[in-house]
Motif scaffolding. Structure first.
Motif, short mmCIF file in Angstrom:
data_model
loop_
_atom_site.label_atom_id
_atom_site.label_comp_id
_atom_site.label_asym_id
_atom_site.label_seq_id
_atom_site.Cartn_x
_atom_site.Cartn_y
_atom_site.Cartn_z
N PHE A 54 13.08 21.06 -7.40
CA PHE A 54 13.36 22.25 -6.58
C PHE A 54 13.07 23.51 -7.39
N VAL A 55 12.75 24.57 -6.66
CA VAL A 55 12.51 25.88 -7.27
C VAL A 55 13.48 26.85 -6.61
N GLN A 56 14.06 27.74 -7.43
CA GLN A 56 14.98 28.75 -6.87
C GLN A 56 14.22 30.06 -6.70
N ILE A 57 14.26 30.58 -5.48
CA ILE A 57 13.54 31.83 -5.18
C ILE A 57 14.58 32.93 -4.96
N TYR A 58 14.41 34.04 -5.66
CA TYR A 58 15.35 35.17 -5.55
C TYR A 58 14.84 36.16 -4.51
N PRO A 59 15.75 37.01 -4.00
CA PRO A 59 15.34 37.96 -2.95
C PRO A 59 14.15 38.84 -3.37
N ASP A 60 14.01 39.14 -4.66
CA ASP A 60 12.87 39.97 -5.09
C ASP A 60 11.59 39.14 -5.28
N GLY A 61 11.65 37.84 -4.95
CA GLY A 61 10.46 36.99 -5.05
C GLY A 61 10.35 36.25 -6.37
N LYS A 62 11.18 36.62 -7.35
CA LYS A 62 11.13 35.93 -8.65
C LYS A 62 11.59 34.50 -8.47
N LEU A 63 11.09 33.61 -9.32
CA LEU A 63 11.50 32.22 -9.17
C LEU A 63 11.93 31.59 -10.48
N GLU A 64 12.74 30.54 -10.34
CA GLU A 64 13.26 29.82 -11.49
C GLU A 64 13.10 28.33 -11.19
N SER A 65 12.67 27.57 -12.21
CA SER A 65 12.51 26.13 -11.97
C SER A 65 12.75 25.38 -13.27
N ALA A 66 12.92 24.05 -13.14
CA ALA A 66 13.23 23.22 -14.30
C ALA A 66 12.07 23.22 -15.30
N ASN A 67 10.85 23.29 -14.82
CA ASN A 67 9.71 23.40 -15.75
C ASN A 67 8.62 24.28 -15.16
N THR A 68 7.78 24.79 -16.02
CA THR A 68 6.83 25.82 -15.60
C THR A 68 5.67 25.24 -14.77
N ASP A 69 5.51 23.90 -14.77
CA ASP A 69 4.43 23.30 -13.96
C ASP A 69 4.79 23.26 -12.48
N LEU A 70 6.08 23.45 -12.21
CA LEU A 70 6.55 23.33 -10.84
C LEU A 70 6.15 24.54 -10.01
N LYS A 71 5.56 24.26 -8.83
CA LYS A 71 5.23 25.36 -7.90
C LYS A 71 6.15 25.25 -6.70
N PRO A 72 6.60 26.38 -6.15
CA PRO A 72 7.40 26.28 -4.92
C PRO A 72 6.53 25.76 -3.78
N SER A 73 7.17 25.23 -2.76
CA SER A 73 6.44 24.77 -1.57
C SER A 73 5.36 25.76 -1.17
N ALA A 74 4.23 25.23 -0.74
CA ALA A 74 3.14 26.08 -0.26
C ALA A 74 3.59 26.89 0.96
N GLU A 75 4.67 26.44 1.61
CA GLU A 75 5.12 27.11 2.83
C GLU A 75 6.35 28.00 2.59
N THR A 76 6.55 28.39 1.34
CA THR A 76 7.69 29.24 0.99
C THR A 76 7.70 30.53 1.80
N ALA A 77 6.53 31.08 2.10
CA ALA A 77 6.48 32.36 2.84
C ALA A 77 7.16 32.23 4.20
N ILE A 78 7.07 31.05 4.81
CA ILE A 78 7.70 30.87 6.12
C ILE A 78 9.23 30.83 5.96
N HIS A 79 9.71 30.14 4.92
CA HIS A 79 11.15 30.10 4.67
C HIS A 79 11.68 31.52 4.37
N GLN A 80 10.94 32.26 3.53
CA GLN A 80 11.38 33.63 3.20
C GLN A 80 11.49 34.47 4.46
N LEU A 81 10.49 34.33 5.33
CA LEU A 81 10.49 35.11 6.57
C LEU A 81 11.66 34.72 7.46
N ILE A 82 11.90 33.42 7.61
CA ILE A 82 13.00 32.96 8.46
C ILE A 82 14.33 33.55 7.96
N TYR A 83 14.55 33.53 6.65
CA TYR A 83 15.81 34.08 6.13
C TYR A 83 15.90 35.59 6.34
#
Ligand SMILES: CSCCC(=O)C(=O)COP(=O)(O)O
Ligand SMILES: [Zn+2]
Length: 203
Positions: A54-83
């Protein structure tokens, strides 16, 4: 505070068992009290997720993850918009079922009329013989374009139910709790299954 990742993992494993999240398909997210959200990392098998997927996405778009190879879902923009559009939402679930894709082709326009089933009450529609449509969006290759289309349409015309279809792709739901989001996925999949079966038997 309870970490929502356990519940997301359980939901993904259940959806996988239903063949709604086959292989790496779909993505799930859940919000935290600080406004950030956990989302599945891109390209992970949804049948065997762990906390590190999992990747944690902050309101300003910054992200945090267990390792740097991890990418957030390609569809993160849709989740951000829904919230952003539905600030009370605590979870956003997206799955790919065969029935959702079949139903998305029952019409060529931007909405599909749902049958007036009792099940619609579970999605918040408490009407006798409801006329309830599910919005359908074009599946652009660039996910940001799908999000732009959703934003443009929903700002003018908010949906009656917390769900949308992306044609030939899958369904997305959002809810005020993780439990409700899981129920919503089950309910929409029941309705799609009903629609496909009514076509099959010609009623
Ligand atoms: C084989 S699924 C293709 C991408 C997609 O639609 C999806 O839901 C999964 O993408 P993610 O980046 O979240 O793994
Ligand atoms: Zn998808």
């Amino acid at each position: 505070m309870i970490d929502p990742r356990d519940e997301l993992i359980a939901a993904a494993s259940y959806f996988y068992s239903q063949r709604w999240m086959v292989g790496t398909a779909g993505n799930l997210s859940a919000r935290l009290p600080d406004g950030s959200f956990w989302i599945t990392a891109s390209g992970k098998s949804k049948g065997q997720l762990s906390w590190d997927d999992f990747v944690q996405i902050y309101p300003d778009g910054k992200l945090e993850s267990a390792n740097t190879d991890l990418k957030p879902s390609a569809e993160t923009a849709i989740h951000q918009l829904i919230y952003r559009l539905f600030p009370k939402s605590q979870a956003c679930y997206h799955v790919h079922s065969i029935e959702a894709n079949l139903v998305s082709n029952f019409v060529t326009n931007e909405v599909v009329l749902l049958p007036p089933l009792e099940m619609l009450k579970g999605l918040g529609v408490w009407e006798e013989n409801p006329i309830c449509e599910m919005p359908i969006f074009r599946n652009h290759l660039e996910v940001s374009r799908i999000a732009d289309d959703i934003q443009a349409r929903f700002e003018l015309n908010p949906p009656k139910i917390p769900a949308l279809l992306i044609r030939n792709h899958g369904v997305t739901v959002w809810a005020n709790s993780l439990e409700m989001a899981r129920n919503y996925i089950e309910l929409v999949e029941y309705i799609f299954c009903y629609m496909v079966n009514t076509r099959r038997i010609g009623i």
